[in-house]
Design a protein around this motif. Structure first.
Motif, short mmCIF file in Angstrom:
data_model
loop_
_atom_site.label_atom_id
_atom_site.label_comp_id
_atom_site.label_asym_id
_atom_site.label_seq_id
_atom_site.Cartn_x
_atom_site.Cartn_y
_atom_site.Cartn_z
N ILE A 22 98.85 -27.66 -4.44
CA ILE A 22 98.79 -26.47 -5.29
C ILE A 22 97.53 -26.49 -6.16
CG2 ILE A 22 99.92 -25.29 -7.22
CD1 ILE A 22 102.60 -26.21 -6.06
N ILE A 23 97.21 -27.67 -6.71
CA ILE A 23 95.99 -27.78 -7.54
C ILE A 23 94.75 -27.50 -6.70
CG2 ILE A 23 94.57 -29.38 -8.86
CD1 ILE A 23 97.13 -30.76 -9.75
N THR A 24 94.73 -28.02 -5.47
CA THR A 24 93.58 -27.78 -4.58
C THR A 24 93.42 -26.31 -4.26
OG1 THR A 24 93.90 -29.98 -3.61
CG2 THR A 24 92.53 -28.41 -2.39
N VAL A 25 94.56 -25.64 -3.99
CA VAL A 25 94.51 -24.21 -3.68
C VAL A 25 94.01 -23.41 -4.88
CG1 VAL A 25 95.93 -22.18 -3.15
CG2 VAL A 25 96.28 -24.31 -1.89
N ILE A 26 94.46 -23.76 -6.06
CA ILE A 26 94.02 -23.05 -7.27
C ILE A 26 92.52 -23.23 -7.48
CG2 ILE A 26 94.21 -23.00 -9.78
CD1 ILE A 26 97.16 -23.72 -9.46
N ILE A 27 92.03 -24.46 -7.29
CA ILE A 27 90.60 -24.71 -7.46
C ILE A 27 89.79 -23.95 -6.42
CG2 ILE A 27 88.82 -26.49 -7.36
CD1 ILE A 27 90.84 -28.45 -8.49
N ALA A 30 89.72 -20.28 -7.33
CA ALA A 30 88.80 -20.05 -8.46
C ALA A 30 87.35 -20.09 -7.98
CB ALA A 30 89.04 -21.09 -9.54
N ALA A 31 87.02 -21.05 -7.13
CA ALA A 31 85.66 -21.13 -6.60
C ALA A 31 85.33 -19.91 -5.75
CB ALA A 31 85.49 -22.41 -5.78
N PHE A 32 86.32 -19.44 -4.98
CA PHE A 32 86.11 -18.25 -4.15
C PHE A 32 85.84 -17.02 -5.00
CE2 PHE A 32 87.99 -14.50 -2.03
CZ PHE A 32 87.17 -14.45 -0.91
N ILE A 33 86.62 -16.87 -6.07
CA ILE A 33 86.44 -15.70 -6.94
C ILE A 33 85.08 -15.76 -7.65
CG2 ILE A 33 87.32 -14.56 -9.02
CD1 ILE A 33 90.13 -15.43 -8.14
#
Length: 300
Positions: A22-27, A30-33
């Motif tokens: 979950i933390i990896t997906v959130i990071i 965020a990088a994608f945005i």
């Protein structure tokens, strides 16, 4: 008890793995945005109505539709001249860069080449120290390259970083292939052309991408060495738009404000026109890019 402890450990590992996922997906999101937002903003600003731009209503998606900036960009013959120059610099420069880099990286990767450590140290020295802008300018002028297209191609024919990247990749190839070809009577040139190059397409794709993006985005060397407008690349066209916008903002007044808005939207439209080709090329090289960087980074 052992069975219960094993189940408890498995549950803990599963929970920790899920939390890490979950933390990896959130990071990653965020990088994608953060990466995608500037591109969407520039695109929206170039397509939005001038009133919405003036009222600062554009944040993510276009407000209204205005293609006047793109019509102005495509109607300007100067941008097509700059586009042709950039295509020439990118294609010719990349071909020369990749060829020269591979020709130098291959002998440096051969263990029996007696001078490879000395040459490598000299190349590393160029990464740490440079002659400076004025000596480089005098060198270009004395060589007769000033105000010629070769001034943007020849001085940077080999990048030290890309050279070591290619050398590391070549060093990781099996020596048995080269030895077998040598026993069969193949020369070093034949080995490079028929064995090394076909096996090195990932690193060649990486070099092509690195060099092509560098040539496509380069403007500072053109600013120094190419005073002729007919030979200047596309990035110089963008620089002139930025200077024009700043001059119009400094003048002030209602007419200047309208002209500033037009210049700003034209700038955004030009940015989109400039970056689209390189964005279209990257997906075709992405597979080789990832593979080449990883293999070249971990093999000696």
């Amino acid at each position: 008890e052992n069975l219960r402890s094993r189940r408890a450990n498995r549950i803990k590992e599963a929970v920790s793995d899920r939390i890490l996922y979950i933390i990896t997906v959130i990071i990653m999101l965020a990088a994608f945005i953060v990466t995608l937002y500037p591109f969407l903003y520039v695109l929206s600003m170039s397509l939005s109505d001038q009133g919405a731009v003036l009222r600062q209503e554009v944040w993510l998606f276009p407000k209204g539709l205005n293609l006047h900036s793109y019509e102005k960009v495509f109607a300007d013959p100067a941008i097509w001249t700059a586009y042709g120059n950039t295509l020439f610099y990118t294609i010719a420069g990349t071909i020369l860069n990749v060829f020269m880099t591979c020709m130098m990286a291959y002998p440096l990767s051969r263990k029996q080449f007696w001078g490879r450590n000395t040459i490598s140290m000299l190349v590393v020295f160029t990464m740490l120290f440079s002659g400076g802008m004025i000596p480089n300018f005098l060198l270009i002028k004395n060589l007769g390259l000033y105000n010629t297209r070769w001034a943007l191609i020849l001085p940077g024919a080999i990048s030290a970083y890309n050279l070591f990247l290619a050398r590391t990749y070549f060093s990781g190839l099996p020596d048995s292939l080269v030895e077998s070809a040598s026993i069969d009577g193949a020369t070093e040139a034949t080995i490079l052309r028929k064995i090394i190059v076909p096996l090195s397409m990932p690193i060649i794709a990486v070099l092509t991408l690195f060099y092509a993006v560098g040539h496509w985005n380069s403007y500072f060397n053109a600013l120094l060495y190419i005073p002729d407008i007919k030979k200047q690349p596309l990035q110089m066209f963008l620089v002139k738009l930025l200077v024009l916008e700043q001059d119009l903002m400094a003048e002030g007044g209602a007419d200047a404000l309208e002209l500033t808005l037009q210049a700003m939207q034209t700038k955004y439209a030009t940015i989109i026109v400039v970056i689209l080709p390189i964005l279209c090329v990257y997906p075709f090289l992405q597979k080789y890019f990832t593979q080449g960087v990883m293999i070249g980074a971990i093999k000696e």
